[in-house]
Motif scaffolding. Structure first.
Motif, mmCIF file in Angstrom:
data_model
loop_
_atom_site.group_PDB
_atom_site.id
_atom_site.type_symbol
_atom_site.label_atom_id
_atom_site.label_comp_id
_atom_site.label_asym_id
_atom_site.label_seq_id
_atom_site.Cartn_x
_atom_site.Cartn_y
_atom_site.Cartn_z
ATOM 1 N N ASP A 138 7.675 9.007 1.853
ATOM 2 C CA ASP A 138 8.903 9.772 2.076
ATOM 3 C C ASP A 138 9.445 9.565 3.486
ATOM 4 O OD1 ASP A 138 8.672 10.711 -0.503
ATOM 5 O OD2 ASP A 138 7.811 12.656 0.088
ATOM 6 N N ILE A 139 8.561 9.577 4.482
ATOM 7 C CA ILE A 139 8.986 9.351 5.865
ATOM 8 C C ILE A 139 9.532 7.935 6.023
ATOM 9 C CG2 ILE A 139 8.132 9.093 8.239
ATOM 10 C CD1 ILE A 139 6.221 11.438 7.628
ATOM 11 N N LYS A 140 8.886 6.982 5.402
ATOM 12 C CA LYS A 140 9.325 5.596 5.473
ATOM 13 C C LYS A 140 10.704 5.440 4.835
ATOM 14 C CE LYS A 140 8.185 0.936 4.098
ATOM 15 N NZ LYS A 140 7.620 0.174 3.026
ATOM 16 N N ALA B 217 0.827 -1.205 0.000
ATOM 17 C CA ALA B 217 0.000 0.000 0.000
ATOM 18 C C ALA B 217 0.860 1.254 0.000
ATOM 19 C CB ALA B 217 -0.923 0.002 1.210
ATOM 20 N N PHE B 218 2.015 1.187 0.662
ATOM 21 C CA PHE B 218 2.908 2.340 0.723
ATOM 22 C C PHE B 218 3.969 2.217 -0.364
ATOM 23 C CE2 PHE B 218 1.129 2.023 4.978
ATOM 24 C CZ PHE B 218 0.662 3.310 5.138
ATOM 25 N N SER B 219 3.505 2.374 -1.600
ATOM 26 C CA SER B 219 4.417 2.289 -2.735
ATOM 27 C C SER B 219 4.072 3.373 -3.742
ATOM 28 C CB SER B 219 4.320 0.907 -3.396
ATOM 29 O OG SER B 219 3.051 0.731 -3.988
ATOM 30 N N GLU B 220 4.988 3.595 -4.651
ATOM 31 C CA GLU B 220 4.760 4.595 -5.697
ATOM 32 C C GLU B 220 3.613 4.180 -6.613
ATOM 33 O OE1 GLU B 220 6.017 7.634 -6.121
ATOM 34 O OE2 GLU B 220 7.119 7.376 -4.251
ATOM 35 N N ARG B 221 3.402 2.885 -6.755
ATOM 36 C CA ARG B 221 2.292 2.423 -7.601
ATOM 37 C C ARG B 221 0.945 2.818 -7.009
ATOM 38 N NH1 ARG B 221 3.610 -3.716 -8.946
ATOM 39 N NH2 ARG B 221 3.812 -3.751 -6.694
ATOM 40 N N SER B 222 0.846 2.777 -5.684
ATOM 41 C CA SER B 222 -0.395 3.218 -5.035
ATOM 42 C C SER B 222 -0.617 4.708 -5.239
ATOM 43 C CB SER B 222 -0.348 2.914 -3.537
ATOM 44 O OG SER B 222 -0.265 1.532 -3.312
ATOM 45 N N VAL B 223 0.467 5.478 -5.140
ATOM 46 C CA VAL B 223 0.362 6.919 -5.374
ATOM 47 C C VAL B 223 -0.074 7.184 -6.806
ATOM 48 C CG1 VAL B 223 1.686 9.069 -5.473
ATOM 49 C CG2 VAL B 223 2.041 7.491 -3.588
ATOM 50 N N ARG B 224 0.487 6.429 -7.746
ATOM 51 C CA ARG B 224 0.127 6.590 -9.156
ATOM 52 C C ARG B 224 -1.344 6.233 -9.397
ATOM 53 N NH1 ARG B 224 3.063 2.777 -12.003
ATOM 54 N NH2 ARG B 224 4.803 3.453 -10.725
ATOM 55 N N ALA B 225 -1.828 5.183 -8.728
ATOM 56 C CA ALA B 225 -3.235 4.804 -8.875
ATOM 57 C C ALA B 225 -4.148 5.908 -8.344
ATOM 58 C CB ALA B 225 -3.511 3.488 -8.149
ATOM 59 N N LEU B 226 -3.788 6.496 -7.205
ATOM 60 C CA LEU B 226 -4.584 7.599 -6.668
ATOM 61 C C LEU B 226 -4.521 8.821 -7.576
ATOM 62 C CD1 LEU B 226 -3.842 7.303 -2.866
ATOM 63 C CD2 LEU B 226 -6.064 7.090 -3.967
ATOM 64 N N LYS B 227 -3.363 9.050 -8.182
ATOM 65 C CA LYS B 227 -3.231 10.169 -9.125
ATOM 66 C C LYS B 227 -4.131 9.951 -10.335
ATOM 67 C CE LYS B 227 0.254 12.793 -11.621
ATOM 68 N NZ LYS B 227 1.668 12.919 -11.961
ATOM 69 N N ASN B 228 -4.195 8.713 -10.819
ATOM 70 C CA ASN B 228 -5.070 8.400 -11.959
ATOM 71 C C ASN B 228 -6.545 8.547 -11.588
ATOM 72 O OD1 ASN B 228 -2.905 7.858 -13.638
ATOM 73 N ND2 ASN B 228 -2.914 5.670 -13.200
ATOM 74 N N ILE B 229 -6.895 8.152 -10.368
ATOM 75 C CA ILE B 229 -8.278 8.307 -9.919
ATOM 76 C C ILE B 229 -8.638 9.783 -9.849
ATOM 77 C CG2 ILE B 229 -9.830 7.998 -7.939
ATOM 78 C CD1 ILE B 229 -8.395 5.299 -7.458
ATOM 79 N N THR B 230 -7.711 10.598 -9.359
ATOM 80 C CA THR B 230 -7.941 12.047 -9.310
ATOM 81 C C THR B 230 -8.158 12.616 -10.704
ATOM 82 O OG1 THR B 230 -6.570 12.207 -7.326
ATOM 83 C CG2 THR B 230 -6.961 14.241 -8.547
ATOM 84 N N ALA B 231 -7.303 12.209 -11.631
ATOM 85 C CA ALA B 231 -7.426 12.703 -13.006
ATOM 86 C C ALA B 231 -8.753 12.269 -13.633
ATOM 87 C CB ALA B 231 -6.251 12.218 -13.848
ATOM 88 N N CYS B 232 -9.170 11.052 -13.372
ATOM 89 C CA CYS B 232 -10.447 10.571 -13.907
ATOM 90 C C CYS B 232 -11.617 11.361 -13.331
ATOM 91 C CB CYS B 232 -10.625 9.084 -13.607
ATOM 92 S SG CYS B 232 -9.550 8.002 -14.561
ATOM 93 N N ALA B 233 -11.577 11.617 -12.033
ATOM 94 C CA ALA B 233 -12.669 12.368 -11.408
ATOM 95 C C ALA B 233 -12.727 13.797 -11.939
ATOM 96 C CB ALA B 233 -12.498 12.365 -9.892
ATOM 97 N N ILE B 234 -11.567 14.403 -12.150
ATOM 98 C CA ILE B 234 -11.544 15.755 -12.714
ATOM 99 C C ILE B 234 -12.080 15.749 -14.141
ATOM 100 C CG2 ILE B 234 -10.001 17.608 -13.494
ATOM 101 C CD1 ILE B 234 -8.318 17.041 -10.984
ATOM 102 N N SER B 235 -11.716 14.733 -14.915
ATOM 103 C CA SER B 235 -12.211 14.687 -16.293
ATOM 104 C C SER B 235 -13.714 14.456 -16.342
ATOM 105 C CB SER B 235 -11.457 13.629 -17.096
ATOM 106 O OG SER B 235 -11.731 12.340 -16.606
#
Length: 160
Positions: free
Chosen positions: A151-153, A79-97
């Protein structure tokens, strides 16, 4: 996290996608035909309704796919990986679109509500716009928090 919890969330995501699929198959053609019935001189409105509603379904289903991926990362304890951050970024972009698309399509909702004399149609369009924006903001906040946790991790991993 327990697998049962993510299984429940996967089922919930599936159940969210099913009515939208049914709407795309059954309701969208009816809505488009109804728009032509309201404005028989403007048959091009039918294609605008198709374009708006089907184009809105594409980022919706992409966001659901990203949610499935995110739940998969949680199951794998990633869960604490860059892939999770990327998935959340994609969800944000989809919601904005989705929000932007329906905001641009508000004149269609207005035309339908004006001719049919039902302001509820306009409210439905506004609810979609605002709900998508709330999801976008929520996903962006989660993305930022997750990035800070990563980042903290990584700082803690370097100090050990």
């Amino acid at each position: 996290m327990e697998r049962g919890t993510t299984l429940f969330l996967r089922v919930a995501v599936f159940l969210i996608g099913t009515p939208v699929l049914a709407m795309c198959i059954f309701a969208v053609p009816e809505i488009a035909d109804y728009m032509v019935d309201l404005y028989p001189d403007h048959t091009y409105l039918k294609y605008l309704v198709f374009l708006l509603l089907y184009a809105g379904a594409i980022p919706f289903y992409f966001a659901l796919y990203q949610a499935f991926k995110l739940l998969g990362y949680i199951d794998k304890n990633e869960a604490f990986s860059e892939r999770s951050v990327r998935a959340l970024k994609n969800i944000t972009a989809c919601a904005i679109s989705i929000s932007s698309l329906f905001a641009l399509g508000m004149p269609l909702f207005y035309l339908m509500g004006e001719k049919d004399d039902s302001p509820g149609v306009i409210v439905i369009g506004m609810v979609i716009v605002f709900a998508s924006m709330v999801i976008a903001v929520f996903a962006a906040v989660l993305q930022k928090l997750l990035q800070q946790a990563i980042d903290i991790k990584s700082e803690n991993d370097l100090t050990v």
